[in-house]
Design a protein around this motif. Sequence first.
Motif, PDB file in Angstrom:
ATOM      1  N   PRO A  39       0.810  -1.235   0.000  1.00 13.23           N
ATOM      2  CA  PRO A  39       0.000   0.000   0.000  1.00 13.23           C
ATOM      3  C   PRO A  39       0.840   1.280   0.000  1.00 13.23           C
ATOM      4  O   PRO A  39       0.408   2.297  -0.531  1.00 13.23           O
ATOM      5  CB  PRO A  39      -0.824  -0.086   1.270  1.00 13.23           C
ATOM      6  N   ILE A  40       2.028   1.226   0.596  1.00 11.23           N
ATOM      7  CA  ILE A  40       2.886   2.416   0.606  1.00 11.23           C
ATOM      8  C   ILE A  40       3.449   2.648  -0.794  1.00 11.23           C
ATOM      9  O   ILE A  40       3.350   3.740  -1.356  1.00 11.23           O
ATOM     10  CB  ILE A  40       4.052   2.249   1.620  1.00 11.23           C
ATOM     11  N   LEU A  41       4.038   1.603  -1.370  1.00 12.97           N
ATOM     12  CA  LEU A  41       4.655   1.734  -2.700  1.00 12.97           C
ATOM     13  C   LEU A  41       3.608   2.003  -3.782  1.00 12.97           C
ATOM     14  O   LEU A  41       3.897   2.593  -4.815  1.00 12.97           O
ATOM     15  CB  LEU A  41       5.465   0.478  -3.043  1.00 12.97           C
ATOM     16  N   LYS A  42       2.380   1.571  -3.511  1.00 18.39           N
ATOM     17  CA  LYS A  42       1.284   1.745  -4.470  1.00 18.39           C
ATOM     18  C   LYS A  42       1.039   3.221  -4.809  1.00 18.39           C
ATOM     19  O   LYS A  42       0.552   3.542  -5.887  1.00 18.39           O
ATOM     20  CB  LYS A  42       0.013   1.150  -3.868  1.00 18.39           C
ATOM     21  N   GLU A  43       1.383   4.090  -3.885  1.00 17.16           N
ATOM     22  CA  GLU A  43       1.143   5.524  -4.116  1.00 17.16           C
ATOM     23  C   GLU A  43       1.952   6.045  -5.312  1.00 17.16           C
ATOM     24  O   GLU A  43       1.682   7.128  -5.813  1.00 17.16           O
ATOM     25  CB  GLU A  43       1.473   6.356  -2.860  1.00 17.16           C
ATOM     26  N   TRP A  44       2.964   5.268  -5.759  1.00 15.35           N
ATOM     27  CA  TRP A  44       3.764   5.675  -6.919  1.00 15.35           C
ATOM     28  C   TRP A  44       2.872   5.848  -8.146  1.00 15.35           C
ATOM     29  O   TRP A  44       3.131   6.676  -9.005  1.00 15.35           O
ATOM     30  CB  TRP A  44       4.850   4.631  -7.190  1.00 15.35           C
ATOM     31  N   TYR A  45       1.813   5.031  -8.237  1.00 12.65           N
ATOM     32  CA  TYR A  45       0.900   5.150  -9.375  1.00 12.65           C
ATOM     33  C   TYR A  45      -0.475   5.678  -8.969  1.00 12.65           C
ATOM     34  O   TYR A  45      -1.433   5.553  -9.700  1.00 12.65           O
ATOM     35  CB  TYR A  45       0.746   3.795 -10.080  1.00 12.65           C
ATOM     36  N   SER A  46      -0.561   6.239  -7.760  1.00 14.20           N
ATOM     37  CA  SER A  46      -1.862   6.728  -7.314  1.00 14.20           C
ATOM     38  C   SER A  46      -1.969   8.234  -7.548  1.00 14.20           C
ATOM     39  O   SER A  46      -1.040   8.988  -7.272  1.00 14.20           O
ATOM     40  CB  SER A  46      -2.035   6.407  -5.824  1.00 14.20           C
ATOM     41  N   GLN A  47      -3.108   8.653  -8.040  1.00 11.76           N
ATOM     42  CA  GLN A  47      -3.344  10.069  -8.357  1.00 11.76           C
ATOM     43  C   GLN A  47      -3.072  10.983  -7.162  1.00 11.76           C
ATOM     44  O   GLN A  47      -2.719  12.132  -7.336  1.00 11.76           O
ATOM     45  CB  GLN A  47      -4.822  10.285  -8.763  1.00 11.76           C
ATOM     46  N   ASP A  48      -3.246  10.455  -5.950  1.00  6.09           N
ATOM     47  CA  ASP A  48      -3.242  11.330  -4.777  1.00  6.09           C
ATOM     48  C   ASP A  48      -1.875  11.913  -4.457  1.00  6.09           C
ATOM     49  O   ASP A  48      -1.777  13.009  -3.951  1.00  6.09           O
ATOM     50  CB  ASP A  48      -3.743  10.570  -3.543  1.00  6.09           C
ATOM     51  N   HIS A  53       7.639  10.829 -15.350  1.00  2.00           N
ATOM     52  CA  HIS A  53       6.890  11.755 -16.203  1.00  2.00           C
ATOM     53  C   HIS A  53       5.594  11.109 -16.683  1.00  2.00           C
ATOM     54  O   HIS A  53       5.195  11.268 -17.838  1.00  2.00           O
ATOM     55  CB  HIS A  53       7.746  12.205 -17.394  1.00  2.00           C
ATOM     56  N   LYS A  54       4.938  10.395 -15.756  1.00  4.32           N
ATOM     57  CA  LYS A  54       3.720   9.657 -16.110  1.00  4.32           C
ATOM     58  C   LYS A  54       2.631  10.576 -16.656  1.00  4.32           C
ATOM     59  O   LYS A  54       1.899  10.209 -17.554  1.00  4.32           O
ATOM     60  CB  LYS A  54       3.195   8.921 -14.876  1.00  4.32           C
ATOM     61  N   ASP A  55       2.576  11.780 -16.063  1.00  7.64           N
ATOM     62  CA  ASP A  55       1.526  12.717 -16.454  1.00  7.64           C
ATOM     63  C   ASP A  55       1.593  13.090 -17.928  1.00  7.64           C
ATOM     64  O   ASP A  55       0.601  13.045 -18.636  1.00  7.64           O
ATOM     65  CB  ASP A  55       1.655  13.994 -15.618  1.00  7.64           C
ATOM     66  N   GLU A  56       2.805  13.472 -18.349  1.00 12.71           N
ATOM     67  CA  GLU A  56       2.972  13.908 -19.743  1.00 12.71           C
ATOM     68  C   GLU A  56       2.710  12.759 -20.707  1.00 12.71           C
ATOM     69  O   GLU A  56       2.222  12.961 -21.807  1.00 12.71           O
ATOM     70  CB  GLU A  56       4.395  14.446 -19.984  1.00 12.71           C
ATOM     71  N   ILE A  57       3.040  11.531 -20.283  1.00 12.83           N
ATOM     72  CA  ILE A  57       2.915  10.381 -21.182  1.00 12.83           C
ATOM     73  C   ILE A  57       1.509   9.794 -21.127  1.00 12.83           C
ATOM     74  O   ILE A  57       0.991   9.317 -22.127  1.00 12.83           O
ATOM     75  CB  ILE A  57       3.976   9.316 -20.809  1.00 12.83           C
ATOM     76  N   GLY A  58       0.895   9.871 -19.961  1.00 12.60           N
ATOM     77  CA  GLY A  58      -0.445   9.295 -19.770  1.00 12.60           C
ATOM     78  C   GLY A  58      -0.369   8.189 -18.737  1.00 12.60           C
ATOM     79  O   GLY A  58       0.126   7.103 -19.028  1.00 12.60           O
ATOM     80  N   VAL A  59      -0.845   8.479 -17.528  1.00 12.98           N
ATOM     81  CA  VAL A  59      -0.739   7.546 -16.406  1.00 12.98           C
ATOM     82  C   VAL A  59      -1.349   6.188 -16.759  1.00 12.98           C
ATOM     83  O   VAL A  59      -0.888   5.153 -16.296  1.00 12.98           O
ATOM     84  CB  VAL A  59      -1.437   8.122 -15.148  1.00 12.98           C
ATOM     85  N   GLN A  60      -2.371   6.204 -17.627  1.00 15.91           N
ATOM     86  CA  GLN A  60      -3.052   4.948 -17.951  1.00 15.91           C
ATOM     87  C   GLN A  60      -2.139   3.946 -18.653  1.00 15.91           C
ATOM     88  O   GLN A  60      -2.431   2.766 -18.697  1.00 15.91           O
ATOM     89  CB  GLN A  60      -4.313   5.226 -18.793  1.00 15.91           C
ATOM     90  N   HIS A  61      -1.011   4.415 -19.199  1.00 16.68           N
ATOM     91  CA  HIS A  61      -0.091   3.508 -19.898  1.00 16.68           C
ATOM     92  C   HIS A  61       0.901   2.822 -18.963  1.00 16.68           C
ATOM     93  O   HIS A  61       1.719   2.021 -19.401  1.00 16.68           O
ATOM     94  CB  HIS A  61       0.685   4.263 -20.981  1.00 16.68           C
ATOM     95  N   PHE A  62       0.841   3.198 -17.662  1.00 19.77           N
ATOM     96  CA  PHE A  62       1.788   2.636 -16.701  1.00 19.77           C
ATOM     97  C   PHE A  62       1.142   1.533 -15.884  1.00 19.77           C
ATOM     98  O   PHE A  62      -0.048   1.602 -15.611  1.00 19.77           O
ATOM     99  CB  PHE A  62       2.288   3.753 -15.775  1.00 19.77           C
ATOM    100  N   PRO A  63       1.864   0.501 -15.488  1.00 18.65           N
ATOM    101  CA  PRO A  63       3.293   0.284 -15.729  1.00 18.65           C
ATOM    102  C   PRO A  63       3.617  -0.437 -17.042  1.00 18.65           C
ATOM    103  O   PRO A  63       4.772  -0.692 -17.310  1.00 18.65           O
ATOM    104  CB  PRO A  63       3.705  -0.588 -14.528  1.00 18.65           C
ATOM    105  N   LYS A  64       2.594  -0.736 -17.848  1.00 16.47           N
ATOM    106  CA  LYS A  64       2.792  -1.499 -19.096  1.00 16.47           C
ATOM    107  C   LYS A  64       3.960  -0.988 -19.935  1.00 16.47           C
ATOM    108  O   LYS A  64       4.808  -1.766 -20.376  1.00 16.47           O
ATOM    109  CB  LYS A  64       1.514  -1.455 -19.944  1.00 16.47           C
TER     110      LYS A  64
END
Length: 191
Positions: free
Chosen positions: A94-103, A162-173
């Motif tokens: 749950p801690i590491l999960k924040e890496w891909y969490s919008q919050d 730089h997930k935002d510029e690329i599109g978070v939905q494409h991560f982590p794929k």
Amino acid sequence: MDIKSDIFKYGKTIFSTKGFKKTNIKEIAQSAGIGVGTFYNYYTSKEQLFLEIYIQENENFKKRLIESIDLDQEPVKVMNQLIMKNIEAIETNPILKEWYSQDFYKELEQYYRNEGSKNIDSFRDFYMDLFKNWKAQGKIREDIDDDLLPVFFDSLVYIDTHKDEIGVQHFPKIIQYLAEFIMQGLTNHHK
């Protein structure tokens, strides 16, 4: 009693259960048996506390990760496992999960962009050695500079922040694919 380590410990427990967004300082302070004002003597914000917890968690995970992988396998396999276990940890911890969490990921990214080089050093040393050994064993193309080898994976870290510029939905794929393509390219022995 070490108040700072109590705040850290209880903060970690609550963040792990509720996530970054739903956790509040009052709750952490109560668990640690202190007032909210006292919390601020040790941490300027919930963000600062979470960041410290995240960094420690990430470091610990990277150490365990390095120990858990059989480095004698083919380079493509080793890298694939490193990436997969990394993604698995992000999805299950749950801690590491924040890496891909919008919050909170913007703050994490910002930190790793500014300070990150210091923090990924131990991990970077690990994969630099890995590449050097592979090259010495003839498992990696010889025409690629030693200095350049780790930069492929530094670039993945850069893309990941730089997930935002690329599109978070494409991560982590996207990271999985790029890592795979890089490793196939590096281990492809065409002269």
